[in-house]
Write a protein that holds these residues in place. Sequence first.
Motif, PDB file in Angstrom:
ATOM      1  N   THR A  85       0.827  -1.199   0.000  1.00  0.00           N
ATOM      2  CA  THR A  85       0.000   0.000   0.000  1.00  0.00           C
ATOM      3  C   THR A  85       0.863   1.253   0.000  1.00  0.00           C
ATOM      4  OG1 THR A  85      -1.650  -1.225   1.261  1.00  0.00           O
ATOM      5  CG2 THR A  85      -1.910   1.156   1.185  1.00  0.00           C
ATOM      6  N   LEU A  86       1.970   1.232   0.732  1.00  0.00           N
ATOM      7  CA  LEU A  86       2.883   2.382   0.741  1.00  0.00           C
ATOM      8  C   LEU A  86       3.426   2.666  -0.645  1.00  0.00           C
ATOM      9  CD1 LEU A  86       5.688   3.241   3.237  1.00  0.00           C
ATOM     10  CD2 LEU A  86       6.271   2.942   0.832  1.00  0.00           C
ATOM     11  N   VAL A  87       3.764   1.627  -1.395  1.00  0.00           N
ATOM     12  CA  VAL A  87       4.299   1.809  -2.743  1.00  0.00           C
ATOM     13  C   VAL A  87       3.254   2.465  -3.644  1.00  0.00           C
ATOM     14  CG1 VAL A  87       5.350   0.648  -4.714  1.00  0.00           C
ATOM     15  CG2 VAL A  87       5.781  -0.210  -2.401  1.00  0.00           C
ATOM     16  N   VAL A  88       2.016   1.998  -3.538  1.00  0.00           N
ATOM     17  CA  VAL A  88       0.932   2.604  -4.316  1.00  0.00           C
ATOM     18  C   VAL A  88       0.779   4.074  -3.942  1.00  0.00           C
ATOM     19  CG1 VAL A  88      -1.554   2.570  -4.758  1.00  0.00           C
ATOM     20  CG2 VAL A  88      -0.286   0.414  -4.609  1.00  0.00           C
ATOM     21  N   LEU A 142      -3.373   4.230 -12.761  1.00  0.00           N
ATOM     22  CA  LEU A 142      -1.997   4.052 -12.317  1.00  0.00           C
ATOM     23  C   LEU A 142      -1.954   3.262 -11.012  1.00  0.00           C
ATOM     24  CD1 LEU A 142       1.039   4.688 -12.471  1.00  0.00           C
ATOM     25  CD2 LEU A 142       0.539   6.844 -11.268  1.00  0.00           C
ATOM     26  N   GLY A 143      -2.820   3.591 -10.066  1.00  0.00           N
ATOM     27  CA  GLY A 143      -2.847   2.861  -8.798  1.00  0.00           C
ATOM     28  C   GLY A 143      -3.151   1.391  -8.984  1.00  0.00           C
ATOM     29  N   ASP A 144      -4.106   1.097  -9.854  1.00  0.00           N
ATOM     30  CA  ASP A 144      -4.431  -0.307 -10.135  1.00  0.00           C
ATOM     31  C   ASP A 144      -3.245  -1.026 -10.772  1.00  0.00           C
ATOM     32  OD1 ASP A 144      -6.992  -0.030  -9.112  1.00  0.00           O
ATOM     33  OD2 ASP A 144      -7.913   0.367 -11.069  1.00  0.00           O
ATOM     34  N   LYS A 145      -2.508  -0.314 -11.645  1.00  0.00           N
ATOM     35  CA  LYS A 145      -1.334  -0.921 -12.282  1.00  0.00           C
ATOM     36  C   LYS A 145      -0.251  -1.218 -11.253  1.00  0.00           C
ATOM     37  CE  LYS A 145       1.828   1.437 -14.657  1.00  0.00           C
ATOM     38  NZ  LYS A 145       2.578   2.129 -15.745  1.00  0.00           N
ATOM     39  N   VAL A 146       0.039  -0.266 -10.378  1.00  0.00           N
ATOM     40  CA  VAL A 146       1.071  -0.477  -9.371  1.00  0.00           C
ATOM     41  C   VAL A 146       0.688  -1.638  -8.452  1.00  0.00           C
ATOM     42  CG1 VAL A 146       2.345   0.540  -7.451  1.00  0.00           C
ATOM     43  CG2 VAL A 146       1.784   1.937  -9.447  1.00  0.00           C
ATOM     44  N   ASN A 147      -0.561  -1.679  -8.026  1.00  0.00           N
ATOM     45  CA  ASN A 147      -1.016  -2.778  -7.173  1.00  0.00           C
ATOM     46  C   ASN A 147      -0.855  -4.126  -7.873  1.00  0.00           C
ATOM     47  OD1 ASN A 147      -2.608  -3.886  -4.804  1.00  0.00           O
ATOM     48  ND2 ASN A 147      -3.958  -4.454  -6.497  1.00  0.00           N
ATOM     49  N   ALA A 148      -1.167  -4.182  -9.162  1.00  0.00           N
ATOM     50  CA  ALA A 148      -1.070  -5.438  -9.913  1.00  0.00           C
ATOM     51  C   ALA A 148       0.373  -5.906 -10.070  1.00  0.00           C
ATOM     52  CB  ALA A 148      -1.712  -5.268 -11.291  1.00  0.00           C
ATOM     53  N   VAL A 208       7.907  -6.779  -3.293  1.00  0.00           N
ATOM     54  CA  VAL A 208       8.557  -6.596  -4.589  1.00  0.00           C
ATOM     55  C   VAL A 208       7.564  -5.913  -5.525  1.00  0.00           C
ATOM     56  CG1 VAL A 208       9.524  -7.738  -6.628  1.00  0.00           C
ATOM     57  CG2 VAL A 208      10.086  -8.584  -4.329  1.00  0.00           C
ATOM     58  N   THR A 209       7.980  -4.811  -6.120  1.00  0.00           N
ATOM     59  CA  THR A 209       7.196  -4.136  -7.151  1.00  0.00           C
ATOM     60  C   THR A 209       7.998  -4.139  -8.438  1.00  0.00           C
ATOM     61  OG1 THR A 209       6.111  -2.677  -5.552  1.00  0.00           O
ATOM     62  CG2 THR A 209       6.072  -1.984  -7.852  1.00  0.00           C
ATOM     63  N   VAL A 210       7.440  -4.708  -9.484  1.00  0.00           N
ATOM     64  CA  VAL A 210       8.104  -4.716 -10.794  1.00  0.00           C
ATOM     65  C   VAL A 210       7.887  -3.350 -11.430  1.00  0.00           C
ATOM     66  CG1 VAL A 210       8.260  -5.829 -13.032  1.00  0.00           C
ATOM     67  CG2 VAL A 210       7.713  -7.194 -11.001  1.00  0.00           C
ATOM     68  N   LEU A 211       8.982  -2.656 -11.722  1.00  0.00           N
ATOM     69  CA  LEU A 211       8.930  -1.272 -12.159  1.00  0.00           C
ATOM     70  C   LEU A 211       8.971  -1.141 -13.674  1.00  0.00           C
ATOM     71  CD1 LEU A 211      11.571   0.163  -9.653  1.00  0.00           C
ATOM     72  CD2 LEU A 211       9.088   0.417  -9.470  1.00  0.00           C
ATOM     73  N   ASP A 212       8.321  -0.098 -14.176  1.00  0.00           N
ATOM     74  CA  ASP A 212       8.594   0.371 -15.523  1.00  0.00           C
ATOM     75  C   ASP A 212       9.190   1.773 -15.381  1.00  0.00           C
ATOM     76  OD1 ASP A 212       6.454   2.086 -15.011  1.00  0.00           O
ATOM     77  OD2 ASP A 212       5.051   0.965 -16.277  1.00  0.00           O
ATOM     78  N   ASP A 213       9.538   2.420 -16.492  1.00  0.00           N
ATOM     79  CA  ASP A 213      10.216   3.717 -16.410  1.00  0.00           C
ATOM     80  C   ASP A 213       9.337   4.772 -15.740  1.00  0.00           C
ATOM     81  OD1 ASP A 213      12.459   2.667 -17.604  1.00  0.00           O
ATOM     82  OD2 ASP A 213      11.951   3.386 -19.617  1.00  0.00           O
ATOM     83  N   GLU A 214       8.046   4.745 -16.023  1.00  0.00           N
ATOM     84  CA  GLU A 214       7.128   5.703 -15.417  1.00  0.00           C
ATOM     85  C   GLU A 214       7.090   5.525 -13.907  1.00  0.00           C
ATOM     86  OE1 GLU A 214       2.434   6.970 -15.848  1.00  0.00           O
ATOM     87  OE2 GLU A 214       2.966   4.837 -15.787  1.00  0.00           O
TER      88      GLU A 214
END
Length: 329
Positions: free
Chosen positions: A150-153, A173-179, A305-311
């Motif tokens: 939740t903190l990452v989102v 964006l929030g839904d993407k980060v959570n996924a 673990v959060t898989v990152l993209d450039d954004e």
Amino acid sequence: MKKLINSVDTVLADSLNGFCRAHGDILVAGEELKFVRRKDLKAGKVALVSGGGSGHEPLHGGLVGHGMLDAACPGQVFTSPTPDQMLAAVEAVDTGAGVLFIVKNYEGDVMNFEMAAEMASGEVARVLTNDDVAVEDSLYTTGRRGVAGTLVVEKIVGAAAEEGRDLAALKALGDKVNARTRSMGVALTSCTVPAAGKPMFEIGEDEMEMGVGIHGEPGRRRVKLASADDIAAEMIGAILKDLGETARGEALLFVNGFGATPAMELYLMYDAAAKKAEAAGLSIARSLVGSYVTSLDMAGCSLTVTVLDDEMKALWDAPVHTAALRWGM
């Protein structure tokens, strides 16, 4: 029970008063301590509101400020805040661009935030966090629990809101980060809720609860205490298995303490977890280590673990100024 409190009945109010006094440069308390909000609101910006039971500090109040939340609603210890708290927060921080609720997947939180959204006069959207891979259902949820992810989102979406993105874009964006985020925790001890006056559960000196929830809910199983390397291997293995084919490229690794775990042990766990993740093919591009989503005085930690993209990486790096997180300012 030994705790630095005045009385069980006033522990939350006393703590919030101290919190707002200590960080009065960036936040203020709402009427009757129903919420805390940013001291300086930004007109025309979508407001981010979160909250939940107390006992997880610095989540969520400690994440109120520039680049993250506009308001947070504290419930009693391990108890959801009420709809009137959430509605009061919405009315205090909505400057006309709408409000985004960021809600951990616990039945009380979900129900009460939904009620507040229905009562609000402005536009309200919701991101539901459910990053815990340990169990599909628990004592408090239908489906996965929302935990340290939740903190990452909140950080990534908060940075995007600061840029001026609209409500629909922030929800997406929030839904993407959570996924793209998964977590798992392990407890070495129980925690003691002040009102109960005794540990929530009993655990042997040579045992640990693998997959524990942030309210002390049971995890996957009770097992004998193992080495940090073995604990990290099981947790990272479960996280990466759940992420599946998306577990590739750059990632954020967040090692979160549950309240009674020394920094020495958290960094030791970071080293163990990073090695396991990198051996599986991930590149650890960003890191966070510390006690941010706690469970009162529980010993143990969670790995996220959060898989990152450039954004997402750029938004994680964006300036933030809250009681708990500050960089780039």
